[in-house]
Design an enzyme around this catalytic site. Structure first.
Site, short mmCIF file in Angstrom:
data_model
loop_
_atom_site.label_atom_id
_atom_site.label_comp_id
_atom_site.label_asym_id
_atom_site.label_seq_id
_atom_site.Cartn_x
_atom_site.Cartn_y
_atom_site.Cartn_z
N GLY A 127 -1.84 -5.67 8.62
CA GLY A 127 -3.06 -5.62 7.81
C GLY A 127 -2.93 -6.48 6.56
O GLY A 127 -3.87 -7.20 6.18
N HIS A 147 5.60 -31.66 9.97
CA HIS A 147 4.85 -30.41 9.85
C HIS A 147 3.66 -30.54 8.90
O HIS A 147 2.76 -29.71 8.93
CB HIS A 147 5.77 -29.29 9.35
CG HIS A 147 6.95 -29.07 10.23
ND1 HIS A 147 6.83 -28.62 11.53
CD2 HIS A 147 8.27 -29.27 10.02
CE1 HIS A 147 8.03 -28.54 12.08
NE2 HIS A 147 8.92 -28.93 11.19
N HIS A 171 8.50 -24.60 8.81
CA HIS A 171 7.44 -25.26 9.58
C HIS A 171 6.04 -25.02 9.03
O HIS A 171 5.19 -25.90 9.11
CB HIS A 171 7.47 -24.78 11.04
CG HIS A 171 8.64 -25.28 11.81
ND1 HIS A 171 8.63 -25.42 13.18
CD2 HIS A 171 9.88 -25.67 11.41
CE1 HIS A 171 9.80 -25.87 13.60
NE2 HIS A 171 10.58 -26.03 12.53
N ASN A 172 5.78 -23.81 8.51
CA ASN A 172 4.41 -23.46 8.08
C ASN A 172 4.23 -23.49 6.57
O ASN A 172 3.13 -23.26 6.08
CB ASN A 172 4.02 -22.04 8.56
CG ASN A 172 4.37 -21.75 10.00
OD1 ASN A 172 5.03 -20.76 10.30
ND2 ASN A 172 3.94 -22.61 10.90
N THR A 174 2.70 -1.74 8.84
CA THR A 174 3.11 -2.68 9.88
C THR A 174 3.37 -4.10 9.36
O THR A 174 3.99 -4.90 10.06
CB THR A 174 1.99 -2.81 10.93
OG1 THR A 174 0.81 -3.26 10.24
CG2 THR A 174 1.73 -1.49 11.62
N GLY A 175 2.80 -4.43 8.21
CA GLY A 175 2.78 -5.80 7.72
C GLY A 175 1.59 -6.58 8.23
O GLY A 175 1.24 -7.64 7.70
N CYS A 203 3.20 -3.18 4.03
CA CYS A 203 2.33 -2.05 4.40
C CYS A 203 3.03 -1.31 5.54
O CYS A 203 4.25 -1.41 5.68
CB CYS A 203 0.91 -2.51 4.75
SG CYS A 203 0.73 -3.57 6.18
N ASP A 240 0.87 -1.18 0.00
CA ASP A 240 0.00 0.00 0.00
C ASP A 240 0.91 1.23 0.00
O ASP A 240 2.13 1.12 -0.17
CB ASP A 240 -1.00 -0.03 1.18
CG ASP A 240 -0.34 0.17 2.53
OD1 ASP A 240 0.91 0.23 2.60
OD2 ASP A 240 -1.07 0.28 3.54
C1 RB5 Z 1 -1.86 2.67 6.58
O1 RB5 Z 1 -1.92 3.86 7.28
C2 RB5 Z 1 -1.71 1.49 7.52
O2 RB5 Z 1 -2.85 1.33 8.28
C3 RB5 Z 1 -1.38 0.23 6.77
O3 RB5 Z 1 -0.27 0.42 5.97
C4 RB5 Z 1 -1.06 -0.99 7.60
O4 RB5 Z 1 -0.09 -0.70 8.56
C5 RB5 Z 1 -2.19 -1.76 8.12
O5 RB5 Z 1 -2.03 -2.79 8.76
#
Ligand code: RB5
Length: 146
Positions: free
Chosen positions: A71, A134, A99-100, A68-69, A66, A9
């Protein structure tokens, strides 16, 4: 060998571009499914594009970035046949392959720097699934798709 697919994103766009350069330096082919700028977009849309490409057989493995990774991994794991892992350490990047049998790597531009992201990518793409004991657990994971 199939190319890998990569998407982000807006919050992961800059790191995605850096990871693409890293893949090029390593001679790893990829298909970039967007986004193509820092203009605000919805991460589930890009996670879905990438997962659909894997489901259609265009790739076996993917990378999602994204903020945080998290979402991206949540959205990806709603797709049949996708086992996505959100990681920020190389041990987990390797272990989730072993493993996964994870097929999608997720990380966050607001969490990891470019150097660590490259290490995560190398660890993930360079590690084989171990199978064996596994497999019954991965089969259970896959059974939740139905
Ligand atoms: C975008 O602001 C943020 O919410 C998205 O990139 C992500 O971190 C969601 O998990």
């Amino acid at each position: 060998m199939l190319p890998i697919v990569i998407a982000s994103d807006h919050a992961g766009f800059s790191l995605k571009e850096q990871v693409k350069k890293h893949l090029e330096e390593k001679g790893i082919e990829y298909i970039d499914l967007g986004t193509n700028s820092t203009e605000s977009v919805a991460y589930p849309e890009y996670a879905s594009k990438l997962c659909c490409a894997i489901q259609e057989g265009k790739a076996n493995m993917g990378i999602l970035v994204c903020g945080t990774g998290i979402g991206m991994s949540m959205a990806a794991n709603k797709h049949k046949g996708i086992r996505a892992a959100c990681v920020s350490d190389t041990f987990s990047a390797k272990a989730t392959r072993m493993h996964n049998d994870a097929n999608v790597l997720c990380f966050g531009e607001r969490v990891v720097g470019a150097g660590l992201a490259f290490e995560l990518v190398d660890a993930f793409l360079g590690t084989e699934y171990e199978g064996g004991r596994h497999q019954v657990r991965v089969d259970m994971l896959n059974s939740f798709d139905k």
